[in-house]
Design a protein around this motif. Structure first.
Motif, PDB file in Angstrom:
ATOM      1  N   CYS A 256      38.724  47.486 -16.165  1.00 32.35           N
ATOM      2  CA  CYS A 256      39.348  47.846 -14.888  1.00 32.35           C
ATOM      3  C   CYS A 256      40.004  46.610 -14.259  1.00 32.35           C
ATOM      4  CB  CYS A 256      38.317  48.454 -13.938  1.00 32.35           C
ATOM      5  SG  CYS A 256      39.108  49.143 -12.470  1.00 32.35           S
ATOM      6  N   LEU A 257      39.352  45.450 -14.401  1.00 25.49           N
ATOM      7  CA  LEU A 257      39.945  44.218 -13.869  1.00 25.49           C
ATOM      8  C   LEU A 257      41.304  43.960 -14.517  1.00 25.49           C
ATOM      9  CD1 LEU A 257      36.913  41.704 -13.818  1.00 25.49           C
ATOM     10  CD2 LEU A 257      37.910  42.880 -11.880  1.00 25.49           C
ATOM     11  N   LYS A 258      41.392  44.220 -15.828  1.00 31.39           N
ATOM     12  CA  LYS A 258      42.658  43.977 -16.538  1.00 31.39           C
ATOM     13  C   LYS A 258      43.745  44.926 -16.014  1.00 31.39           C
ATOM     14  CE  LYS A 258      40.477  42.406 -20.801  1.00 31.39           C
ATOM     15  NZ  LYS A 258      40.175  42.755 -22.194  1.00 31.39           N
ATOM     16  N   ARG A 259      43.384  46.206 -15.861  1.00 31.87           N
ATOM     17  CA  ARG A 259      44.385  47.149 -15.331  1.00 31.87           C
ATOM     18  C   ARG A 259      44.786  46.753 -13.914  1.00 31.87           C
ATOM     19  NH1 ARG A 259      41.680  50.923 -18.681  1.00 31.87           N
ATOM     20  NH2 ARG A 259      40.033  51.215 -17.156  1.00 31.87           N
ATOM     21  N   ALA A 260      43.801  46.240 -13.167  1.00 25.47           N
ATOM     22  CA  ALA A 260      44.098  45.824 -11.791  1.00 25.47           C
ATOM     23  C   ALA A 260      45.081  44.653 -11.773  1.00 25.47           C
ATOM     24  CB  ALA A 260      42.800  45.462 -11.073  1.00 25.47           C
ATOM     25  N   VAL A 261      44.960  43.760 -12.768  1.00 26.57           N
ATOM     26  CA  VAL A 261      45.911  42.638 -12.859  1.00 26.57           C
ATOM     27  C   VAL A 261      47.334  43.180 -13.066  1.00 26.57           C
ATOM     28  CG1 VAL A 261      46.656  40.697 -14.321  1.00 26.57           C
ATOM     29  CG2 VAL A 261      44.264  40.897 -13.638  1.00 26.57           C
ATOM     30  N   ILE A 262      47.466  44.204 -13.913  1.00 23.99           N
ATOM     31  CA  ILE A 262      48.801  44.779 -14.152  1.00 23.99           C
ATOM     32  C   ILE A 262      49.301  45.484 -12.882  1.00 23.99           C
ATOM     33  CG2 ILE A 262      50.181  46.351 -15.583  1.00 23.99           C
ATOM     34  CD1 ILE A 262      49.157  43.902 -17.119  1.00 23.99           C
ATOM     35  N   HIS A 263      48.410  46.161 -12.184  1.00 24.52           N
ATOM     36  CA  HIS A 263      48.836  46.782 -10.918  1.00 24.52           C
ATOM     37  C   HIS A 263      49.242  45.712  -9.902  1.00 24.52           C
ATOM     38  CE1 HIS A 263      48.529  51.019 -11.488  1.00 24.52           C
ATOM     39  NE2 HIS A 263      47.356  50.895 -12.073  1.00 24.52           N
ATOM     40  N   GLY A 264      48.509  44.594  -9.897  1.00 29.99           N
ATOM     41  CA  GLY A 264      48.891  43.491  -9.011  1.00 29.99           C
ATOM     42  C   GLY A 264      50.277  42.982  -9.360  1.00 29.99           C
ATOM     43  N   SER A 265      50.516  42.796 -10.653  1.00 30.11           N
ATOM     44  CA  SER A 265      51.836  42.304 -11.094  1.00 30.11           C
ATOM     45  C   SER A 265      52.926  43.318 -10.745  1.00 30.11           C
ATOM     46  CB  SER A 265      51.839  42.075 -12.606  1.00 30.11           C
ATOM     47  OG  SER A 265      50.812  41.197 -12.966  1.00 30.11           O
ATOM     48  N   THR A 266      52.603  44.588 -10.835  1.00 31.17           N
ATOM     49  CA  THR A 266      53.590  45.627 -10.499  1.00 31.17           C
ATOM     50  C   THR A 266      53.980  45.535  -9.029  1.00 31.17           C
ATOM     51  OG1 THR A 266      52.578  47.061 -12.159  1.00 31.17           O
ATOM     52  CG2 THR A 266      53.989  48.125 -10.535  1.00 31.17           C
ATOM     53  N   LEU A 267      52.989  45.461  -8.156  1.00 30.85           N
ATOM     54  CA  LEU A 267      53.293  45.392  -6.716  1.00 30.85           C
ATOM     55  C   LEU A 267      54.064  44.114  -6.386  1.00 30.85           C
ATOM     56  CD1 LEU A 267      52.578  47.499  -4.529  1.00 30.85           C
ATOM     57  CD2 LEU A 267      51.253  47.817  -6.569  1.00 30.85           C
ATOM     58  N   ALA A 268      53.679  42.999  -7.042  1.00 28.46           N
ATOM     59  CA  ALA A 268      54.388  41.732  -6.796  1.00 28.46           C
ATOM     60  C   ALA A 268      55.848  41.859  -7.223  1.00 28.46           C
ATOM     61  CB  ALA A 268      53.700  40.605  -7.557  1.00 28.46           C
ATOM     62  N   SER A 269      56.090  42.569  -8.325  1.00 27.42           N
ATOM     63  CA  SER A 269      57.464  42.671  -8.832  1.00 27.42           C
ATOM     64  C   SER A 269      58.342  43.462  -7.860  1.00 27.42           C
ATOM     65  CB  SER A 269      57.493  43.287 -10.229  1.00 27.42           C
ATOM     66  OG  SER A 269      57.244  44.678 -10.192  1.00 27.42           O
ATOM     67  N   PHE A 270      57.785  44.454  -7.203  1.00 31.72           N
ATOM     68  CA  PHE A 270      58.581  45.174  -6.200  1.00 31.72           C
ATOM     69  C   PHE A 270      58.820  44.306  -4.957  1.00 31.72           C
ATOM     70  CE2 PHE A 270      57.023  49.041  -8.459  1.00 31.72           C
ATOM     71  CZ  PHE A 270      58.269  49.579  -8.735  1.00 31.72           C
ATOM     72  N   CYS A 271      57.782  43.578  -4.581  1.00 29.17           N
ATOM     73  CA  CYS A 271      57.847  42.761  -3.360  1.00 29.17           C
ATOM     74  C   CYS A 271      59.054  41.818  -3.352  1.00 29.17           C
ATOM     75  CB  CYS A 271      56.540  41.968  -3.250  1.00 29.17           C
ATOM     76  SG  CYS A 271      56.463  40.858  -1.859  1.00 29.17           S
ATOM     77  N   VAL A 272      59.316  41.180  -4.511  1.00 24.53           N
ATOM     78  CA  VAL A 272      60.339  40.134  -4.555  1.00 24.53           C
ATOM     79  C   VAL A 272      61.775  40.678  -4.647  1.00 24.53           C
ATOM     80  CG1 VAL A 272      58.707  38.523  -5.587  1.00 24.53           C
ATOM     81  CG2 VAL A 272      60.216  39.843  -7.084  1.00 24.53           C
ATOM     82  N   GLU A 273      61.891  41.984  -4.788  1.00 26.78           N
ATOM     83  CA  GLU A 273      63.250  42.545  -4.925  1.00 26.78           C
ATOM     84  C   GLU A 273      64.062  42.439  -3.634  1.00 26.78           C
ATOM     85  OE1 GLU A 273      62.453  45.827  -8.459  1.00 26.78           O
ATOM     86  OE2 GLU A 273      62.920  46.524  -6.463  1.00 26.78           O
TER      87      GLU A 273
END
Ligand code: AMP
Length: 307
Positions: A256-273
């Motif tokens: 779950c921690l690993k999936r959470a890292v990918i979800h974190g990266s996903t949200l970060a990728s939208f943030c910087v747009e």
């Protein structure tokens, strides 16, 4: 499941090679809470603002179903302000100014109904305040903390005390090196684990993020974006997506921690747009799921060698 977020709510001025915005919504807790709100409700926010914090900012937070009852308003005071400038290398930034304002005399008071929150995310604020928060709440299942160069340099001894109380520390590569005097990031993460947190996440900007636990090193890529306008808040959006997902699943297993890292990266990728929190004003949950799936494709390959 519920999540408590404590940190700065701020007004930012940001310059990047792609534009400049003045007096826009920012703050570590703001980004964390908004990113987490895609996965978990309620997100309970604790912080402080001055009389200059616009009603439209509160309206936006409430539109994301963030509970702002724990945000103190000091009517005669000024909100925390921060200015940053990025060059073409968006991984590095200069802080132009940090005005603590109402944060200087802030005493985080955790409302009674927030004290039993199972998941806690301590955004980047004075480590003394981060500790004050933890003193007031019942032992949560997971405490995630963030910090930055400002506190590593300015309040190192206090930060060391706070680190002992964290389960997870989320830092960027430069901060991990600064905190440990260790150039190698794996060694730096392991040195941080000796300071307290049993899980360390090192964010590497456009190069992704690395999760280090006692038995695992998990490396996640960053989403390859062609249009980045403003990296501000990416780290916080990462932390929000990470802890938001864990709180949603109520699961702290390694998978779950690993999936959470990918979800974190996903949200970060939208943030910087877009600049400030603009992208979140129109971001849908479906877009997040689509991008999460794209992440899996990014480093999937066939291990068979054709004969
Ligand atoms: P990040 O880009 O993820 O490091 O977060 C940037 C946000 O952190 C900005 O919106 C700032 O308002 C906020 N921030 C910058 N410096 C500080 C500080 N010393 N304490 C608390 N918040 C800060």
């Amino acid at each position: 499941m519920s999540l408590l977020v404590v940190g700065s709510l701020g007004i930012d001025t940001i310059e990047t090679p792609f534009g400049r915005v003045e007096n826009v919504l920012g703050g570590s807790a703001t980004y964390i809470a908004v990113a987490a709100s895609y996965f978990v409700t309620p997100v309970r926010l604790v912080g402080v603002v001055g009389g200059d914090f616009k009603k439209e900012y509160f309206d936006f937070l409430e539109s994301r179903e963030i509970d702002v009852d724990g945000v103190q308003i000091v009517k005669e005071g000024k909100t925390f302000r921060w200015g940053g400038r990025y060059q073409y290398d968006l991984n590095a930034r200069d802080t132009l100014f940090t005005e603590l304002n109402v944060f200087e005399h802030f005493d985080p008071v955790i409302p009674e109904e927030f004290k039993k929150t199972k998941y806690v995310c301590l955004g980047n604020i004075d480590p003394v305040l981060q500790r004050r928060v933890l003193e007031q709440i019942d032992k949560p299942r997971l405490v995630v903390g963030d910090t930055m160069n400002f506190w590593i340099k300015g309040k190192n001894a206090d930060l060391r005390q706070t680190l002992k109380l964290l389960d997870v520390l989320v830092v960027n590569d430069a901060e991990a090196r600064q905190l440990t005097n260790e150039p190698n990031l794996i060694k730096a993460a392991k040195a941080i684990m000796k300071m307290g947190p049993r899980i360390v996440i090192v964010k590497k900007g456009e190069h992704g993020a690395m999760l280090v636990t006692e038995g695992t090193i998990f490396s996640a890529p960053a989403y390859p974006l062609e249009n980045i306008n403003d990296p501000t808040g990416a780290g916080d959006a990462f932390a929000g997506g990470f802890i938001g997902w864990i709180a949603r699943m109520d699961d702290i297993s390694e998978e779950c921690l690993k999936r959470a890292v990918i979800h974190g990266s996903t949200l970060a990728s939208f943030c910087v747009e877009r600049f400030s929190l603009e992208r979140f004003k129109e971001l849908s949950y479906l877009e997040i799921l689509d991008r999460f799936r794209e992440f899996r494709e990014l480093s999937k390959f066939d291990e068979e060698i054709p004969v």
